[in-house]
Design an enzyme around this catalytic site. Sequence first.
Site, PDB file in Angstrom:
ATOM      1  CB  THR A 108      58.490  -9.768   3.345  1.00 48.31           C
ATOM      2  OG1 THR A 108      57.798  -8.054   3.424  1.00 48.31           O
ATOM      3  CG2 THR A 108      57.455 -10.743   4.021  1.00 48.31           C
ATOM      4  N   GLY A 134      58.217   2.301   6.613  1.00 48.67           N
ATOM      5  CA  GLY A 134      58.499   1.681   7.506  1.00 48.67           C
ATOM      6  C   GLY A 134      57.541   1.484   8.622  1.00 48.67           C
ATOM      7  CG  HIS A 166      61.036  -9.488   8.650  1.00 52.44           C
ATOM      8  ND1 HIS A 166      62.015  -9.023   9.759  1.00 52.44           N
ATOM      9  CD2 HIS A 166      61.079  -8.172   8.189  1.00 52.44           C
ATOM     10  CE1 HIS A 166      61.787  -7.499  10.109  1.00 52.44           C
ATOM     11  NE2 HIS A 166      61.787  -6.944   8.593  1.00 52.44           N
ATOM     12  CB  VAL A 186      52.420   4.260   2.329  1.00 53.90           C
ATOM     13  CG1 VAL A 186      52.782   4.001   0.556  1.00 53.90           C
ATOM     14  CG2 VAL A 186      52.338   6.110   1.620  1.00 53.90           C
TER      15      VAL A 186
END
EC number: 1.1.1.103
Length: 345
Positions: free
Chosen positions: A41, A264, A44, A287
């Site tokens: 993250t 994913g 990103h 999830v």
Amino acid sequence: MKALVKAKREEGIWMQHDVPVPEVGVHDVMIRVTKSAICGTDVHIYNWDEWSQKTVPVPMVVGHEYVGRVERVGAEVEAFRPGERVSGEGHVTCGFCRNCRAGRRHLCRHTVGVGVNRPGSFAEYVVIPADNVYRIPDDIPDDIAAIFDPFGNATHTALSFDLVGEDVLVTGAGPIGVMAAAIARHVGARHVVVTDVNDYRLDLARRMGASRAVNVAREDLRAVMSELGMREGFDVGLEMSGNGRAFRQLLEVMNHGGRIALLGIMPGPEPIDWSQVVFKGLQLKGVYGREMYETWYKMVAMLQSGLDLSAVVTHRFSIDDFQQGFDVMRSGRSGKVVLDWGVAR
């Protein structure tokens, strides 16, 4: 204080030395960070991709994987005291919605992400609600405690279904995927096969205990299944790649009645042959994050019963060399990257 900040609406993350120390509310805990880890993250956000542009307010102190020691507690906090070694759940929940009140806080519709929507842990100090703080046992090393957030994602995904004696396919050999493979072996799966197209990370999967690590760009997955003596398909699939082609292959090799947990996130709409799901009677489970706090309990218990994750931490840098850490993460030739704040334990 010193912190890594998403200070501009462009590629990059910047070290700043004059960030205000966060205030401690009556129900909060201030943690002095000793080690941080870089998450996908964070990459990103560094890249400032479409998701980041829509999600992250600027400026923002980023980061949500860390270990540290309690520095200060709010006036109403009784469960923690200064000096205790802790990490923290990165999803701050409302506590009042139906799921929170039912004990399903990981499904809170009002979740706020540390280092995404509120100030994070790439900083000398981070403040979170006391309910989010998790005490770290002395026998767990700092490097492993610093990656409890992604380890928790792997644990939540891998333990979604009974794995004892099952054949498990993990699609995606990133750090979370290879940790999920290690967990599957630890809890009693028979064959654990990991697929990817990145040879560096496939080698890491082997080191983490995968029965076979398969480069699907040049190897036949069905041939590997035959070599392992598998007469039917995989019983459990763990989709970690966020790649549509990998997910479609996963569906093709699942056994009838198989179960799939998906962590994913695919970047856009993907064509899926839903007849594979319907006629095989597959179960699909999305999830998100970690179950609070059963996942955390199981993480500690598995480590204390012999689960070895040490190989997944492949690079270590001083916080002042954070750029090298991000460069390594972005190269795809790393497992987890840990940044040291230079604070004595």
